[in-house]
Write a protein that holds these residues in place. Sequence first.
Motif, PDB file in Angstrom:
ATOM      1  N   GLY A  75       1.534  -3.171 -13.234  1.00 46.42           N
ATOM      2  CA  GLY A  75       1.328  -3.531 -11.839  1.00 46.42           C
ATOM      3  C   GLY A  75       2.522  -4.113 -11.115  1.00 46.42           C
ATOM      4  O   GLY A  75       2.368  -4.726 -10.054  1.00 46.42           O
ATOM      5  N   GLN A  77       5.462  -4.497  -8.614  1.00 45.14           N
ATOM      6  CA  GLN A  77       5.630  -3.945  -7.266  1.00 45.14           C
ATOM      7  C   GLN A  77       6.857  -3.040  -7.230  1.00 45.14           C
ATOM      8  O   GLN A  77       7.985  -3.501  -7.375  1.00 45.14           O
ATOM      9  CB  GLN A  77       5.760  -5.073  -6.247  1.00 45.14           C
ATOM     10  N   TYR A 107       6.141   6.544  -9.610  1.00 47.67           N
ATOM     11  CA  TYR A 107       5.213   5.496  -9.202  1.00 47.67           C
ATOM     12  C   TYR A 107       5.254   5.240  -7.697  1.00 47.67           C
ATOM     13  O   TYR A 107       4.708   4.258  -7.225  1.00 47.67           O
ATOM     14  CB  TYR A 107       5.502   4.206  -9.965  1.00 47.67           C
ATOM     15  N   VAL A 211       1.469   4.773  -2.347  1.00 46.13           N
ATOM     16  CA  VAL A 211       1.594   4.525  -3.780  1.00 46.13           C
ATOM     17  C   VAL A 211       0.244   4.623  -4.484  1.00 46.13           C
ATOM     18  O   VAL A 211       0.109   5.248  -5.527  1.00 46.13           O
ATOM     19  CB  VAL A 211       2.217   3.132  -4.030  1.00 46.13           C
ATOM     20  N   ARG A 212      -0.779   4.012  -3.914  1.00 42.43           N
ATOM     21  CA  ARG A 212      -2.077   3.993  -4.573  1.00 42.43           C
ATOM     22  C   ARG A 212      -2.748   5.365  -4.599  1.00 42.43           C
ATOM     23  O   ARG A 212      -3.584   5.639  -5.457  1.00 42.43           O
ATOM     24  CB  ARG A 212      -2.990   2.994  -3.867  1.00 42.43           C
ATOM     25  N   GLY A 213      -2.375   6.218  -3.674  1.00 40.92           N
ATOM     26  CA  GLY A 213      -3.015   7.522  -3.602  1.00 40.92           C
ATOM     27  C   GLY A 213      -2.394   8.569  -4.500  1.00 40.92           C
ATOM     28  O   GLY A 213      -2.999   9.620  -4.738  1.00 40.92           O
ATOM     29  N   GLU A 215      -1.957   8.701  -7.683  1.00 38.18           N
ATOM     30  CA  GLU A 215      -2.688   8.990  -8.910  1.00 38.18           C
ATOM     31  C   GLU A 215      -3.893   9.894  -8.670  1.00 38.18           C
ATOM     32  O   GLU A 215      -4.440  10.493  -9.600  1.00 38.18           O
ATOM     33  CB  GLU A 215      -3.153   7.684  -9.548  1.00 38.18           C
ATOM     34  N   LYS A 216      -4.306  10.011  -7.405  1.00 35.95           N
ATOM     35  CA  LYS A 216      -5.458  10.847  -7.082  1.00 35.95           C
ATOM     36  C   LYS A 216      -5.086  12.304  -6.845  1.00 35.95           C
ATOM     37  O   LYS A 216      -5.963  13.156  -6.693  1.00 35.95           O
ATOM     38  CB  LYS A 216      -6.163  10.289  -5.844  1.00 35.95           C
TER      39      LYS A 216
END
Length: 233
Positions: A75, A77, A107, A211-213, A215-216
């Motif tokens: 995690g 940053q 990442y 960033v969070r998207g 992995e989808k």
Amino acid sequence: MEARGPDGCFLGDVGFWVERTPVHEAAQRGETLQLQRLIESGACVNQVTVDSITPLHTASLQGQAQCVQLLLAAGAQVDARNIDGSTPLCDACASGSVECVKLLLAYGAKVNPPLYTASPLHEACMSGANVNAAKLHETALHHAAKVKNVDLIEMLVEFGGNIYARDNRGKKPSDYTWSSSAPAKCLEFYEKTPLTLSQLCRVSLRRATGVRGLEKITKLNIPPRLIDYLSYN
């Protein structure tokens, strides 16, 4: 309940800003087993030093790819900035580590983070804590050009790196290369040859997902070939 800082770190007795932590030390030395133990014991991977340096900055600057991988997975940053404005991606480029750069980009590290002028607080801190700070307005491409690494330059451009970005001296990445050298020719080629439409679409989509998207992407209901393309596989 103990108070936590904005990055989820315990403030505790040492305060949010510290000199260095065991996580910083392990990341710098490439001690992956020690770093893994620290992470598993709950050590904060986003603790910053007085110069706003995170363990990810430290590992990236030393080219410690395994440590970079561990920190990102825990995690860390990816776009944290230190006191002179550098992100871990900038530091990885400064070290010339292609492997670290690949991990950071995977990442979601921003190739073109917003460039800004130092605030009064930054100016005051730089005058006292880091008299050699001069990286404000430098992008990862500037660093790649300075270390004369063509592989890094090509990778950054493929991820949307702005070859026209100017640093605080008004210089583009190409201004840090020798005429007729391989890095200079590489940047000259990209200046004269725009990215393909498919490449521009890939960069735009990845930027839009954030960033969070990222992995989808593998879960999208689209052909596997497109998933591989968007994931740079």
